[in-house]
Write an enzyme that holds these catalytic residues in place. Structure first.
Site, PDB file in Angstrom:
ATOM      1  N   ALA A  40       0.801  -1.237   0.000  1.00 45.11           N
ATOM      2  CA  ALA A  40       0.000   0.000   0.000  1.00 45.11           C
ATOM      3  C   ALA A  40       0.829   1.280   0.000  1.00 45.11           C
ATOM      4  O   ALA A  40       0.308   2.358  -0.311  1.00 45.11           O
ATOM      5  CB  ALA A  40      -0.943  -0.001   1.204  1.00 45.11           C
ATOM      6  N   ALA A  41       2.115   1.187   0.369  1.00 44.18           N
ATOM      7  CA  ALA A  41       2.921   2.403   0.441  1.00 44.18           C
ATOM      8  C   ALA A  41       3.752   2.625  -0.818  1.00 44.18           C
ATOM      9  O   ALA A  41       4.555   3.560  -0.887  1.00 44.18           O
ATOM     10  CB  ALA A  41       3.829   2.345   1.668  1.00 44.18           C
ATOM     11  N   GLY A  43       4.481   2.915  -5.188  1.00 47.59           N
ATOM     12  CA  GLY A  43       4.092   3.862  -6.239  1.00 47.59           C
ATOM     13  C   GLY A  43       2.660   3.667  -6.688  1.00 47.59           C
ATOM     14  O   GLY A  43       1.932   4.638  -6.938  1.00 47.59           O
ATOM     15  N   ASN A 150       3.811  -7.877 -11.146  1.00 46.99           N
ATOM     16  CA  ASN A 150       4.323  -8.495 -12.373  1.00 46.99           C
ATOM     17  C   ASN A 150       5.387  -9.551 -12.089  1.00 46.99           C
ATOM     18  O   ASN A 150       6.036  -9.495 -11.046  1.00 46.99           O
ATOM     19  CB  ASN A 150       4.943  -7.398 -13.251  1.00 46.99           C
ATOM     20  CG  ASN A 150       3.929  -6.800 -14.199  1.00 46.99           C
ATOM     21  OD1 ASN A 150       3.126  -7.499 -14.801  1.00 46.99           O
ATOM     22  ND2 ASN A 150       3.956  -5.472 -14.328  1.00 46.99           N
ATOM     23  N   ASP A 181      -4.405  -2.381 -19.569  1.00 42.63           N
ATOM     24  CA  ASP A 181      -4.336  -2.609 -21.025  1.00 42.63           C
ATOM     25  C   ASP A 181      -5.613  -2.104 -21.696  1.00 42.63           C
ATOM     26  O   ASP A 181      -5.566  -1.512 -22.786  1.00 42.63           O
ATOM     27  CB  ASP A 181      -4.130  -4.100 -21.316  1.00 42.63           C
ATOM     28  CG  ASP A 181      -2.869  -4.636 -20.653  1.00 42.63           C
ATOM     29  OD1 ASP A 181      -1.841  -3.944 -20.719  1.00 42.63           O
ATOM     30  OD2 ASP A 181      -2.918  -5.721 -20.059  1.00 42.63           O
ATOM     31  N   HIS A 208      -0.619 -10.253 -19.937  1.00 42.43           N
ATOM     32  CA  HIS A 208      -0.193  -8.884 -19.641  1.00 42.43           C
ATOM     33  C   HIS A 208       1.317  -8.733 -19.788  1.00 42.43           C
ATOM     34  O   HIS A 208       2.039  -8.520 -18.816  1.00 42.43           O
ATOM     35  CB  HIS A 208      -0.664  -8.465 -18.241  1.00 42.43           C
ATOM     36  CG  HIS A 208      -0.209  -7.080 -17.882  1.00 42.43           C
ATOM     37  ND1 HIS A 208      -0.730  -5.955 -18.500  1.00 42.43           N
ATOM     38  CD2 HIS A 208       0.731  -6.632 -17.018  1.00 42.43           C
ATOM     39  CE1 HIS A 208      -0.119  -4.887 -18.017  1.00 42.43           C
ATOM     40  NE2 HIS A 208       0.768  -5.264 -17.123  1.00 42.43           N
ATOM     41  N   MET A 259      -2.054   3.008 -13.383  1.00 41.45           N
ATOM     42  CA  MET A 259      -2.306   1.664 -12.831  1.00 41.45           C
ATOM     43  C   MET A 259      -3.207   1.743 -11.612  1.00 41.45           C
ATOM     44  O   MET A 259      -4.082   0.893 -11.417  1.00 41.45           O
ATOM     45  CB  MET A 259      -0.983   0.983 -12.479  1.00 41.45           C
ATOM     46  CG  MET A 259      -1.169  -0.417 -11.925  1.00 41.45           C
ATOM     47  SD  MET A 259      -2.048  -1.515 -13.064  1.00 41.45           S
ATOM     48  CE  MET A 259      -3.424  -2.054 -12.076  1.00 41.45           C
TER      49      MET A 259
HETATM   50  N1  LIG Z   1      -0.745  -5.357 -13.662  1.00 47.46           N
HETATM   51  C1  LIG Z   1      -0.358  -4.220 -14.198  1.00 47.46           C
HETATM   52  O1  LIG Z   1      -0.967  -3.751 -15.174  1.00 47.46           O
HETATM   53  C2  LIG Z   1       0.779  -3.442 -13.625  1.00 47.46           C
HETATM   54  C3  LIG Z   1       1.621  -4.014 -12.709  1.00 47.46           C
HETATM   55  N2  LIG Z   1       2.655  -3.303 -12.163  1.00 47.46           N
HETATM   56  C4  LIG Z   1       3.485  -3.996 -11.162  1.00 47.46           C
HETATM   57  O2  LIG Z   1       3.102  -3.616  -9.848  1.00 47.46           O
HETATM   58  C5  LIG Z   1       4.191  -3.834  -8.950  1.00 47.46           C
HETATM   59  C6  LIG Z   1       4.374  -2.640  -8.019  1.00 47.46           C
HETATM   60  O3  LIG Z   1       4.787  -1.517  -8.749  1.00 47.46           O
HETATM   61  P1  LIG Z   1       5.097  -0.113  -8.006  1.00 47.46           P
HETATM   62  O4  LIG Z   1       4.018   0.201  -7.052  1.00 47.46           O
HETATM   63  O5  LIG Z   1       5.447   0.864  -9.053  1.00 47.46           O
HETATM   64  O6  LIG Z   1       6.408  -0.518  -7.176  1.00 47.46           O
HETATM   65  P2  LIG Z   1       7.001   0.208  -5.869  1.00 47.46           P
HETATM   66  O7  LIG Z   1       8.372  -0.313  -5.684  1.00 47.46           O
HETATM   67  O8  LIG Z   1       6.803   1.670  -5.962  1.00 47.46           O
HETATM   68  O9  LIG Z   1       6.055  -0.330  -4.714  1.00 47.46           O
HETATM   69  C7  LIG Z   1       6.034  -1.655  -4.331  1.00 47.46           C
HETATM   70  C8  LIG Z   1       5.699  -1.723  -2.866  1.00 47.46           C
HETATM   71  O10 LIG Z   1       5.643  -3.093  -2.481  1.00 47.46           O
HETATM   72  C9  LIG Z   1       6.171  -3.174  -1.177  1.00 47.46           C
HETATM   73  N3  LIG Z   1       6.537  -4.551  -0.866  1.00 47.46           N
HETATM   74  C10 LIG Z   1       7.628  -5.243  -1.244  1.00 47.46           C
HETATM   75  N4  LIG Z   1       7.582  -6.475  -0.713  1.00 47.46           N
HETATM   76  C11 LIG Z   1       6.442  -6.552  -0.012  1.00 47.46           C
HETATM   77  C12 LIG Z   1       5.836  -7.558   0.775  1.00 47.46           C
HETATM   78  N5  LIG Z   1       6.391  -8.750   0.937  1.00 47.46           N
HETATM   79  N6  LIG Z   1       4.660  -7.279   1.352  1.00 47.46           N
HETATM   80  C13 LIG Z   1       4.062  -6.084   1.200  1.00 47.46           C
HETATM   81  N7  LIG Z   1       4.597  -5.087   0.492  1.00 47.46           N
HETATM   82  C14 LIG Z   1       5.774  -5.328  -0.101  1.00 47.46           C
HETATM   83  C15 LIG Z   1       7.331  -2.203  -1.155  1.00 47.46           C
HETATM   84  O11 LIG Z   1       7.698  -1.863   0.174  1.00 47.46           O
HETATM   85  C16 LIG Z   1       6.742  -1.054  -1.945  1.00 47.46           C
HETATM   86  O12 LIG Z   1       6.116  -0.106  -1.110  1.00 47.46           O
HETATM   87  C17 LIG Z   1       5.404  -4.131  -9.846  1.00 47.46           C
HETATM   88  O13 LIG Z   1       5.629  -5.515  -9.872  1.00 47.46           O
HETATM   89  C18 LIG Z   1       4.958  -3.646 -11.216  1.00 47.46           C
HETATM   90  O14 LIG Z   1       5.625  -4.285 -12.259  1.00 47.46           O
HETATM   91  C19 LIG Z   1       2.866  -2.004 -12.490  1.00 47.46           C
HETATM   92  C20 LIG Z   1       2.049  -1.372 -13.397  1.00 47.46           C
HETATM   93  C21 LIG Z   1       0.979  -2.051 -14.079  1.00 47.46           C
HETATM   94  O1  LIG Z   2       5.313  -2.073 -17.842  1.00 50.96           O
HETATM   95  C1  LIG Z   2       5.462  -2.386 -16.653  1.00 50.96           C
HETATM   96  O2  LIG Z   2       6.463  -2.918 -16.190  1.00 50.96           O
HETATM   97  C2  LIG Z   2       4.310  -2.146 -15.724  1.00 50.96           C
HETATM   98  C3  LIG Z   2       3.086  -2.669 -16.352  1.00 50.96           C
HETATM   99  O3  LIG Z   2       2.780  -3.846 -16.271  1.00 50.96           O
HETATM  100  C4  LIG Z   2       2.343  -1.769 -17.222  1.00 50.96           C
HETATM  101  O4  LIG Z   2       2.526  -0.543 -17.155  1.00 50.96           O
HETATM  102  O5  LIG Z   2       1.543  -2.278 -18.000  1.00 50.96           O
END
Ligand SMILES: NC(=O)C1=CN([C@@H]2O[C@H](COP(=O)(O)OP(=O)(O)OC[C@H]3O[C@@H](n4cnc5c(N)ncnc54)[C@H](O)[C@@H]3O)[C@@H](O)[C@H]2O)C=CC1
Ligand SMILES: O=C([O-])CC(=O)C(=O)O
Length: 344
Positions: A40-41, A43, A150, A181, A208, A259
């Site tokens: 939750a904390a 990006g 991901n 998407d 995805h 996202m």
């Molecule tokens: N499905 C989709 O369309 C998309 C998926 N993503 C994916 O979402 C994920 C997160 O991306 P962001 O928020 O940008 O990354 P980020 O690094 O900003 O945030 C990830 C958070 O997860 C936390 N975290 C790490 N391990 C953890 C655990 N065991 N338990 C709870 N929290 C934990 C971190 O402390 C951090 O606050 C990435 O894997 C990214 O590739 C991103 C964009 C689109």
């Molecule tokens: O591209 C990435 O790594 C994050 C993601 O899944 C998206 O933005 O669709």
């Protein structure tokens, strides 16, 4: 008033979140619903938690992260909307964060940097997702799980295997979030077709990552007369949408705000389905028999138990048929990689 009281009382006896009733909610007509955000904390986690705080269908919002949760939870908790917000900051508190959850959203894990594929995140994120899913199986086995982390093409199969091991797997309750998407396909199509974006609908199927993302522009509405070249360019831009953001952010992560928006739309659809709203349909990566692959994203009707119906692909253009055949080997290999990781 009387009807709404009765409805609330009914929801108290039927909702898995019944025990989270707080003073003040008993007179509300909308059922009590607990949503837990894991990561939750981060990006995505922060703006997504904000959007869930704005959602009137949520009565309890549990924010869990391994870092910085207290600040995010304190900040969001001051917003004067329905839900009560509680932050959970350590592994020891994960169980409490999950207990009674109706919907669990997982944006925990590392994002891409330029030059990386989503699969390059596997080594770190597979372990994170595995641990979180073991906790879900233990503390809220009936929750609808919205997997954002991901590579979604592998993390969803990992989650399925972890739930199978725990004896809690219900394919109707596990979703890979592919809404971004669809959001991108709608935006890009509206721009090219010069139609109002709010009216646009485009199914996006497959998976995805890269070519596994298959937007079906032949089914897009409102209809527009786009050339083959324009449709190819739109397809490519949708498939590369994530990379476009990763490159623009130049090392500072991947899509977070769009996202969060997409994740909030999908979680809202899950909540509406749980609440019995009819005809809630979103694309999602789920267990599927639409193709020979065990998991596949397509349009899904959501209901009181999660997936009510996985809808078929509908008529495809020759270009889309070709794209479908091309994506299958890559998608299957990502699915198998996830299964292997979770079963070894
Ligand atoms: N499905 C989709 O369309 C998309 C998926 N993503 C994916 O979402 C994920 C997160 O991306 P962001 O928020 O940008 O990354 P980020 O690094 O900003 O945030 C990830 C958070 O997860 C936390 N975290 C790490 N391990 C953890 C655990 N065991 N338990 C709870 N929290 C934990 C971190 O402390 C951090 O606050 C990435 O894997 C990214 O590739 C991103 C964009 C689109
Ligand atoms: O591209 C990435 O790594 C994050 C993601 O899944 C998206 O933005 O669709």
């Amino acid at each position: 008033m009387r009807t709404s009281m009765l409805r609330s009382i009914k929801s108290l006896t039927t909702s898995p979140s019944a025990h989270i009733l707080r003073r003040g909610y008993a007179s509300e007509a909308v059922p009590l619903r607990k949503v837990t955000v894991l990561g939750a904390a981060g990006g995505i986690g922060q703006p997504l938690s904000l959007l869930m705080k704005l959602n009137p269908l949520v009565s309890n919002l549990a924010l869990y992260d391994i870092a910085n949760t207290p600040g995010v939870a304190a900040d969001i908790s001051h917003i004067n909307t329905r839900s009560e917000v509680v932050g959970y900051a350590s592994d020891a508190e994960l169980g409490k964060a999950l207990e009674g959850a109706d919907v669990v959203i997982i944006p925990a894990g590392v994002p891409r940097k330029p030059g990386m594929t989503r699969d390059d995140l596997f080594n770190i994120n597979a372990g994170i997702v595995k641990g979180l899913c073991e906790a879900i199986a233990k503390h809220c086995p009936k929750a609808l799980v919205n997997m954002i982390s991901n590579p979604v093409n592998s993390t969803v199969p990992i989650a399925a295997e972890i739930f199978k091991k725990a004896g809690t797997y219900d394919p109707k309750r596990l979703f890979g979030v592919t809404t971004l998407d669809v959001v991108r396909a709608k935006t890009f199509y509206a721009g090219k077709a010069m139609v109002p974006v709010a009216e646009v609908n485009v199914p996006v199927v497959g998976g995805h990552a890269g070519i596994t993302i298959l937007p079906l522009f032949s089914q897009a509405t409102p209809k527009a007369n786009l050339s083959d070249e324009e449709l190819t360019a739109l397809t490519k831009r949708t498939q590369d949408g994530g990379t476009e953001v990763v490159e623009a952010k130049a090392g500072k992560g991947s899509a977070t705000l769009s996202m969060a928006y997409a994740g909030a739309i999908f979680a809202d659809a899950c909540l509406k389905g749980l609440n019995g709203v009819p005809d809630v349909i979103e694309c999602s990566f789920v267990q599927s028999t639409v193709t020979e692959l065990p998991f596949f994203a397509s349009r899904v009707r959501l209901g009181k138990n999660g997936v009510e119906e996985v809808l078929g692909l509908g008529p495809l253009s020759d270009y889309e048929k070709e794209g479908l055949e091309k994506l299958k080997p890559e998608l299957l290999s990502s699915i198998e990689k996830g299964i292997k990781f979770a079963t070894q």
